[in-house]
Scaffold this motif. Structure first.
Motif, PDB file in Angstrom:
ATOM      1  N   ALA A 162       0.828  -1.201   0.000  1.00  0.00           N
ATOM      2  CA  ALA A 162       0.000   0.000   0.000  1.00  0.00           C
ATOM      3  C   ALA A 162       0.869   1.259   0.000  1.00  0.00           C
ATOM      4  N   ALA A 163       0.481   2.218  -0.831  1.00  0.00           N
ATOM      5  CA  ALA A 163       1.193   3.497  -0.888  1.00  0.00           C
ATOM      6  C   ALA A 163       0.216   4.641  -1.132  1.00  0.00           C
ATOM      7  N   SER A 164      -1.004   4.484  -0.640  1.00  0.00           N
ATOM      8  CA  SER A 164      -2.031   5.500  -0.878  1.00  0.00           C
ATOM      9  C   SER A 164      -1.688   6.830  -0.245  1.00  0.00           C
ATOM     10  N   ALA A 165      -0.903   6.825   0.831  1.00  0.00           N
ATOM     11  CA  ALA A 165      -0.599   8.073   1.525  1.00  0.00           C
ATOM     12  C   ALA A 165       0.088   9.073   0.614  1.00  0.00           C
ATOM     13  N   LEU A 166       0.845   8.595  -0.370  1.00  0.00           N
ATOM     14  CA  LEU A 166       1.519   9.501  -1.297  1.00  0.00           C
ATOM     15  C   LEU A 166       0.959   9.450  -2.712  1.00  0.00           C
ATOM     16  N   GLY A 179     -24.817   7.889 -23.809  1.00  0.00           N
ATOM     17  CA  GLY A 179     -23.735   8.861 -23.839  1.00  0.00           C
ATOM     18  C   GLY A 179     -22.686   8.567 -22.794  1.00  0.00           C
ATOM     19  N   PRO A 180     -21.512   9.247 -22.869  1.00  0.00           N
ATOM     20  CA  PRO A 180     -20.405   8.992 -21.938  1.00  0.00           C
ATOM     21  C   PRO A 180     -20.791   9.192 -20.475  1.00  0.00           C
ATOM     22  N   ILE A 181     -20.115   8.439 -19.608  1.00  0.00           N
ATOM     23  CA  ILE A 181     -20.289   8.550 -18.159  1.00  0.00           C
ATOM     24  C   ILE A 181     -19.076   9.283 -17.597  1.00  0.00           C
ATOM     25  N   ASP A 182     -19.310  10.356 -16.854  1.00  0.00           N
ATOM     26  CA  ASP A 182     -18.225  11.163 -16.282  1.00  0.00           C
ATOM     27  C   ASP A 182     -18.289  11.119 -14.760  1.00  0.00           C
ATOM     28  N   TYR A 183     -17.130  11.046 -14.124  1.00  0.00           N
ATOM     29  CA  TYR A 183     -17.029  11.272 -12.684  1.00  0.00           C
ATOM     30  C   TYR A 183     -15.589  11.609 -12.346  1.00  0.00           C
ATOM     31  N   SER A 184     -15.355  12.149 -11.151  1.00  0.00           N
ATOM     32  CA  SER A 184     -14.019  12.660 -10.833  1.00  0.00           C
ATOM     33  C   SER A 184     -13.600  12.275  -9.421  1.00  0.00           C
ATOM     34  N   GLU A 185     -12.267  12.396  -9.186  1.00  0.00           N
ATOM     35  CA  GLU A 185     -11.657  12.130  -7.879  1.00  0.00           C
ATOM     36  C   GLU A 185     -10.628  13.220  -7.596  1.00  0.00           C
ATOM     37  N   VAL A 186     -10.448  13.567  -6.336  1.00  0.00           N
ATOM     38  CA  VAL A 186      -9.477  14.576  -5.956  1.00  0.00           C
ATOM     39  C   VAL A 186      -8.779  14.130  -4.673  1.00  0.00           C
ATOM     40  N   GLY A 187      -7.504  14.508  -4.504  1.00  0.00           N
ATOM     41  CA  GLY A 187      -6.783  14.129  -3.293  1.00  0.00           C
ATOM     42  C   GLY A 187      -5.705  15.135  -2.948  1.00  0.00           C
ATOM     43  N   VAL A 188      -5.393  15.279  -1.660  1.00  0.00           N
ATOM     44  CA  VAL A 188      -4.302  16.131  -1.186  1.00  0.00           C
ATOM     45  C   VAL A 188      -3.515  15.346  -0.136  1.00  0.00           C
ATOM     46  N   TYR A 189      -2.205  15.655  -0.007  1.00  0.00           N
ATOM     47  CA  TYR A 189      -1.381  14.916   0.945  1.00  0.00           C
ATOM     48  C   TYR A 189      -0.256  15.806   1.458  1.00  0.00           C
ATOM     49  N   GLY A 206       6.392  10.640   8.359  1.00  0.00           N
ATOM     50  CA  GLY A 206       4.950  10.623   8.563  1.00  0.00           C
ATOM     51  C   GLY A 206       4.237  11.218   7.362  1.00  0.00           C
ATOM     52  N   SER A 207       3.201  10.555   6.886  1.00  0.00           N
ATOM     53  CA  SER A 207       2.453  11.029   5.726  1.00  0.00           C
ATOM     54  C   SER A 207       0.969  10.868   5.991  1.00  0.00           C
ATOM     55  N   ILE A 208       0.177  11.721   5.375  1.00  0.00           N
ATOM     56  CA  ILE A 208      -1.276  11.560   5.429  1.00  0.00           C
ATOM     57  C   ILE A 208      -1.869  12.144   4.160  1.00  0.00           C
ATOM     58  N   ARG A 209      -2.872  11.482   3.654  1.00  0.00           N
ATOM     59  CA  ARG A 209      -3.529  11.903   2.424  1.00  0.00           C
ATOM     60  C   ARG A 209      -5.046  11.821   2.604  1.00  0.00           C
ATOM     61  N   PHE A 259      -9.121   9.238   4.683  1.00  0.00           N
ATOM     62  CA  PHE A 259      -7.777   9.612   5.109  1.00  0.00           C
ATOM     63  C   PHE A 259      -6.891   8.371   5.060  1.00  0.00           C
ATOM     64  N   SER A 260      -5.672   8.529   4.553  1.00  0.00           N
ATOM     65  CA  SER A 260      -4.713   7.426   4.467  1.00  0.00           C
ATOM     66  C   SER A 260      -3.408   7.851   5.124  1.00  0.00           C
ATOM     67  N   PRO A 261      -3.170   7.490   6.377  1.00  0.00           N
ATOM     68  CA  PRO A 261      -1.906   7.851   7.036  1.00  0.00           C
ATOM     69  C   PRO A 261      -0.828   6.798   6.820  1.00  0.00           C
TER      70      PRO A 261
END
Length: 935
Positions: free
Chosen positions: A209-213, A559-569, A588-591, A602-604
Motif C-alpha cells: 500500500a502506498a495510498s498516503a503519497l 452517452g459517456p459517463i463522467d465522474y471525478s476524484e481529488v486528493g491532497v497529501y 509521517g504522511s497523510i492523504r 484519510f490514508s496515514p
C-alpha cells in the motif's frame, strides 16, 4: 565607436580565458570503460555524460580551482579538484552495492535505497543491460516479491503481494509520472504504452500500500519507470533483436524486436528526444480443451461440454424442456418427451485457433520537448506517447485485442523542489473482439439456438424410437443438428467470422468498442530548501474519467459517463542523530481523497528507519491504503454469456435494461410474452447462485439464500511491515515481512435474479402455495449476474521476502531471493466470495553472472521456481502447476563500434508452463541482438 569595440573585444577575450576544459575517461575498478556516468561541476548544473568508451569532455565557464563530481548507478561517487586549464583526469569508479543506489519512489524524493522507509525493488541500468530475459520488462520477474502473469507474448501483468488477475486494478504503473492504464480497462496493458529499452534510466517497484503519497489506485504496489533526459543523455542509440519463439502448440515462429532513441541537446536551454519501438511475433497459442466444470475432459464424456479454449459451446439447454415444447406444439409424437432425459446439452464450439491468427505486435513511439529558460534546473516539458498493437487479453472472456490504440500527452513544469503536471490518456479499441461471442455467433449465423436444439431433440427421439441406446441417440442428435455447420477455412465460416467481429451487438456479433479518456493533474512541492528543521512536502491530484464504450462494455448507451476524484497529501521527514553509530529517520504522511461518488478517506503512513554503524538499517512502518472502485466495478454492464457483469455504482443497475422472452408459465402468469428487466434485481431481489444449485439438487427451498449484493464502496487495507537492509561480510541482505488486513474487500458475487416473485418467498402463484420466485427459477425466467460488491468477510494476507547478493571468485555476481505469500481467508464459510488471490505461496529465484568474465565479454544466468497455486477468475478456475524457468545470455562488447552483441534464450530447458488458468503455455525464445551506443 572604436573605443567601444575595443572594450567589447576585451570582454570577449576575458570570457574566452574563463573557459576551462576538462577531459578524461571513466572506468570501473576492472578497467572497463563506464558509459553513461554523470560528470558535474559541484554547485552548478554544468555537466557531461561519458560516452560508450567512457570518455568525456567538459567545458566550464569559470577559472580553476573548482570541484567536479562523477557518479554512476551502482558505483561509489568520486570527486576531484580541477587546478589547471586544461586538465585531463582519469576516474576509477569503485563498484558499490545495491545499498548505494538512489530511489525516488518511496518518499517522492531522492534517497539511498539503504535508507528507504519501506521496501523498494530497483532495476537499474546495469541490471537492464545484463538481464537474461528477452527484454527489461520481463526481467522484472527476477526481482523478489514480484509476480508477472503472462497473458500473451506482448501483454504481461505485474503484481506484488497477491490479489491479481490480468485486470490488475490493484497495481499502478507510472511512466515518467503518468499512469499508463487504459481508461476503458482501468489497468495497464503491459508495456504497450511504456518505454523503449534504450530510453530507460531506472525502474523501481514499491510493493504494498502506498495510498498516503500516491492515492486511490496505489493499493497493492506501484511500478515506476523513468526515462533518460535529453539534457544528460543525447545522441542516437538503438537495438535490434531477432530470433524465434518455440511452442508445441504453435511451432517455431519468427520474433523481431527493435527500438531507436534519438536525443539532442541544442543548448543549455533546449533539448528534445524521440523514441520508437516495434515488436512482432506469434503469440502463445491456447489449446486447453479441459472441461470448465470438470465433469469430463472432452465432448465424448460430457454432453454439456464447455471447453476452456473452445468457444460457442457455452450455449446449452435442458433437452427435456425442448422435448416438452416440441410435443406441446405437435412437432413430436405424443408422449415422446418421456423418452428424453432431463440433461443439459451444449452446442458444438470452435477451437480458439479457429478464431484468431495469434499475431502479436506492438508499435509505440514517444517524443519530448524540454525547455530550461534560465539554463538551470527549472524545466518545462511536453511529452507525447502513442502505442498500438495486437495481443490476447483474458478477462471475463478471451479477447483478441487488435489494433488497440492508446495515447498520452503531458505538460509538466518542474525543478528540483516541485513539479506540476497535467496529462490526458485516451484509448480506442480498434478492431478488438470477444472470441467467446465470436464462436457463439458464428454458430447462430448458420442455425439459431432454437432450431439447433429442436433438431437435436427430434433426432434423439427418432433414434430412440428406432432402437438406439442413449449414447447412440445423442450422437445422432448432434450429427443432425450440426448438419450444415460452417467449418473453419470455408468461405461461409470466414464471412460469418467477419460479420461477427465487426458487429458490436453481442446478440449477433462480438466487436469490442471503446473511446474512453482520463484527465489527470498532480503537483508536489518540497519545502526542504526553505526550512531545515524538517523535510516537508505537500501535494495533490485531480482525475476525471470519461467512459465511452457505446454501450458495449459500460451502461453508457445514452452517452459517456463522467465522474471525478481529488486528493491532497503531506509528508514530513526528520533525521535524528542519536550518537555517532545510530541515526533515526522518521517519516509521517497523510492523504485525503474524495471521489464524487463516495465519502472521503484519510490514508496515514508512519515509518521509522534505524541506521546502525552505516552498514545496517532496520525499518518499520504502518500504512493504510484504500482503493476506489474501478470504472468496471462501478459502471460495467456486459453480457459474457454465463452471466451479466453489473457494476455496483448507485445509479448503474437501473441503467442496464434488457428484454427477455418469458416461458409459457411466465407468460401466463404475467399476461405477456416478454419482459423488460434491469440490473436492480441483482442488488435487491436475488438469490446466491450457489444456493440455487443446492436447491436444484435437493428441492428444498430452505437451501436458498438471499443474495441482494450491496452496492459497491471503497476498499481499505491496513498494512504493518518490518524490514532489514545491510551488508554483512560482503553479503548484501534485504529482508522484509508484512501483514495486511482488508476491510470492505472488493470482489465479485454471483447471484440469480428471478423475473417475477420476491426472494423472501412471500408472493405466490394465485390459488397455490408455490412462491412465484421458485416458479421463475424452475422455468428459467431468471438472469445470472456477477455483481461488483464488498464483502464483510475477514480477509487478511501476510508474507515475507529475503534477498542476498554478493561477489565471488573476484568478480562473479551471485544473488538469490525467496518470497513467501499467504492468504488468510475462510473459503468454506464464504463459498460465493472470490478473492482472486492468484499467487504462489513460495517463490525462489537466483542469478549468476559476470559482466567482465574476460575483456569485453560477460554472461548472466537466471533461474526461478514457483510453487503451485489455484487460479480463480471470471474466465475460469483451475490449478496452476509448479514450474521452474531457466534464462541465459552471453554478451560481447566491441568498443570501436560502440556496440554490444548478445545471444540469449528464455525457458532454455523447454519446460512449457502457464501462470494463469486458460492461457496458452509459455514456450521458449531464442534471440540474437545488437545494441548500439546505449549510454
Amino acid at each position: 565607436m572604436k573605443t567601444i569595440l575595443k572594450i567589447l573585444m576585451l570582454f570577449c577575450c576575458a570570457y574566452s580565458f574563463a573557459q576551462t576544459t576538462v577531459k578524461g575517461t571513466v572506468k570501473d575498478n576492472n578497467g572497463q570503460p563506464l558509459p553513461g556516468a554523470n560528470i558535474i561541476v559541484v554547485g552548478t548544473t554544468t555537466g557531461a555524460i561519458s560516452d560508450f568508451d567512457g570518455n568525456f569532455n567538459l567545458s566550464v565557464d569559470q577559472d580553476p580551482p573548482f570541484t567536479i563530481q562523477v557518479s554512476s548507478v551502482g558505483f561509489q561517487t568520486v570527486t576531484q579538484e580541477v587546478t589547471t586549464n586544461p586538465q585531463t583526469i582519469d576516474f576509477i569508479m569503485k563498484e558499490g552495492t545495491e545499498l548505494d543506489e538512489v530511489v525516488i519512489s518511496a518518499s517522492r524524493t531522492p534517497e539511498r535505497i539503504f535508507e528507504s522507509p519501506v521496501t523498494v525493488e530497483r532495476f537499474g541500468l546495469k541490471a537492464i543491460k545484463n538481464t537474461a530475459s528477452a527484454d527489461f520488462y520481463d526481467g522484472l520477474e527476477n526481482l523478489k516479491g514480484v509476480d508477472i502473469n503472462t497473458n500473451s507474448l506482448t501483454f504481461k501483468s505485474i503484481n506484488t503481494r497477491g490479489f491479481a488477475t490480468f485486470a490488475n486494478t490493484r497495481f499502478m504503473q507510472l511512466v515518467d509520472g503518468m499512469d499508463n492504464s487504459a481508461p476503458a480497462l482501468n489497468f495497464p496493458l503491459g508495456n504497450l504504452l511504456g518505454m523503449t529499452e534504450t530510453d530507460i534510466q531506472s525502474v523501481e517497484i514499491l510493493p504494498g500500500a502506498a495510498s498516503a503519497l500516491y492515492g486511490a489506485n496505489a493499493f497493492n504496489g506501484i511500478l515506476f519507470m523513468r526515462s533518460k533526459s535529453p539534457f544528460d543523455n543525447d545522441g542516437i542509440s538503438g537495438y535490434v533483436k531477432r530470433g524465434i519463439t518455440s511452442q508445441e502448440a504453435a511451432g517455431n515462429n519468427d520474433y523481431t524486436d527493435l527500438g531507436i532513441r534519438m536525443a539532442h541537446k541544442f543548448s543549455d536551454k533546449f533539448a528534445a528526444k524521440v523514441n520508437f519501438g516495434y515488436l512482432k511475433g506469434t503469440d502463445w497459442a491456447a489449446n486447453n480443451i479441459t472441461d470448465k466444470d470438470m465433469v469430463g475432459g472432452t465432448r465424448a464424456n460430457n454432453l454439456n461440454y464447455d471447453g476452456l479454449n473452445v468457444y460457442g459451446d457455452e450455449v446449452s439447454t435442458n433437452i427435456n424442456g425442448v422435448a416438452q415444447l416440441l410435443e406441446g406444439l405437435g412437432l413430436a409424437p405424443p408422449g415422446s418427451s418421456t423418452l428424453v432425459p432431463s440433461v443439459d446439452v451444449s452446442r458444438t464450439g470452435y477451437d480458439e485457433a479457429d478464431l484468431t491468427n495469434y499475431n502479436a505486435e506492438s508499435i509505440k513511439a514517444d517524443w519530448g520537448l524540454y525547455f530550461r529558460p534560465w539554463g538551470d534546473d527549472f524545466e518545462i516539458q511536453y511529452v507525447g506517447k502513442v502505442g498500438s498493437g495486437n495481443t490476447i487479453y483474458q478477462g471475463a472472456n478471451r479477447y483478441n485485442i487488435k489494433n488497440f490504440f492508446l495515447q498520452q500527452h503531458k505538460i509538466e513544469v518542474r525543478n528540483d523542489n516541485f513539479f506540476l503536471r497535467g496529462y490526458v490518456t485516451e484509448d480506442k479499441a480498434g478492431d478488438s473482439y470477444d472470441m467467446v461471442f465470436t464462436g457463439i455467433n458464428i454458430n447462430r449465423a448458420w442455425k439459431d439456438d432454437e432450431t439447433w436444439f429442436g433438431e437435436y431433440v427430434a433426432s434423439y427421439i427418432g433414434a430412440t424410437l428406432g432402437g438406439a441406446n442413449d449414447a447412440q441417440a445423442h450422437f445422432a442428435g448432434r450429427q443432425a443438428a450440426d448438419t450444415g455447420r460452417f467449418l473453419p477455412g470455408t468461405p461461409q465460416f470466414q464471412n460469418a467470422f467477419n460479420n461477427s467481429i465487426n458487429d458490436p451487438d453481442l446478440t449477433t456479433g462480438s466487436k469490442f468498442q471503446d473511446n474512453s479518456k482520463i484527465y489527470h493533474a498532480d503537483a508536489n512541492y518540497n519545502f526542504t530548501h526553505l526550512w531545515d528543521a524538517v523535510e516537508l512536502q505537500v501535494g495533490g491530484s485531480y482525475r476525471r474519467y470519461e467512459l465511452n464504450s457505446f454501450g458495449t462494455i459500460y451502461t453508457d448507451t445514452d452517452g459517456p459517463i463522467d465522474y471525478s476524484e481529488v486528493g491532497v497529501y503531506t509528508q514530513a521527514q526528520k533525521n535524528l542523530e542519536i550518537n555517532e553509530n545510530l541515526q533515526l529517520k522518521l517519516t509521517g504522511s497523510i492523504r485525503y481523497d474524495k471521489s464524487e461518488l463516495f465519502d472521503g478517506f484519510f490514508s496515514p503512513r508512519l515509518s521509522a528507519g534505524l541506521t546502525v554503524n552505516e552498514n545496517h538499517n532496520i525499518r518499520a512502518s504502518f500504512q493504510t491504503g484504500f482503493r476506489n472502485p474501478t470504472t468496471q466495478d462501478l459502471y460495467i454492464g456486459l453480457d459474457v454469456g454465463r452471466a451479466i457483469l453489473i457494476g455496483g455504482a448507485s445509479d448503474n443497475p437501473a441503467r442496464d435494461i434488457r428484454n427477455y422472452s418469458l416461458s409459457a408459465t411466465g407468460a401466463a402468469l404475467l399476461g405477456q410474452s416478454n419482459i423488460d428487466f434491469d440490473g436492480q434485481g441483482a442488488y435487491n431481489n436475488s438469490f446466491l447462485a450457489s444456493s440455487v444449485l443446492a436447491f436444484a439438487a435437493s428441492g428444498n427451498p430452505a437451501d436458498l439464500e438471499i443474495g441482494n449484493s450491496g452496492l459497491v464502496k471503497p476498499e481499505q487495507v491496513t498494512s504493518y511491515e518490518v524490514g532489514y537492509r545491510g551488508k554483512v561480510e560482503g553479503f548484501v541482505i534485504d529482508a522484509s515481512a508484512y501483514f495486511n488486513q482488508y476491510q470492505d474487500f472488493l470482489a465479485n458475487e454471483t447471484v440469480i435474479a428471478p423475473f417475477y416473485g420476491d426472494v423472501q418467498l412471500t408472493q405466490t402463484i394465485p390459488g397455490t402455495a408455490t412462491p412465484l420466485a421458485l416458479a421463475a427459477i424452475a422455468e428459467g425466467d431468471s438472469q445470472v449476474y456477477q455483481t461488483y460488491t464488498n464483502s464483510d468477510a475477514d480477509v487478511n494476507s501476510y508474507g515475507a521476502a529475503i534477498g542476498v547478493s554478493t561477489k565471488i571468485f573476484n568478480g562473479f555476481d551471485i544473488s538469490a531471493n525467496y518470497t513467501y505469500t499467504k492468504l488468510d481467508f475462510d473459503v468454506l464459510a464464504n463459498p460465493d466470495f472470490r478473492t482472486n488471490f492468484n499467487t504462489p505461496e513460495h517463490k525462489f529465484k537466483a542469478s549468476f553472472g559476470n559482466t567482465s568474465l574476460f575483456e569485453n565479454f560477460g554472461f548472466n544466468v537466471a533461474w526461478r521456481w514457483s510453487d503451485n497455486y489455484f487460479w480463480e477468475a471470471s474466465f475460469g478456475d483451475g490449478e496452476v502447476p509448479a514450474f521452474h524457468v531457466l534464462d541465459a545470455q552471453i554478451n560481447y562488447r566491441i568498443p570501436s563500434l560502440k556496440s554490444t552483441f548478445k545471444l540469449g534464450a528464455t525457458n532454455l530447458l523447454q519446460d512449457e508452463y502457464f501462470t494463469a488458468f486458460g492461457t496458452g503455455l509459455v514456450g521458449s525464445m531464442y534471440y540474437a541482438s545488437i545494441t548500439i551506443n546505449n549510454l
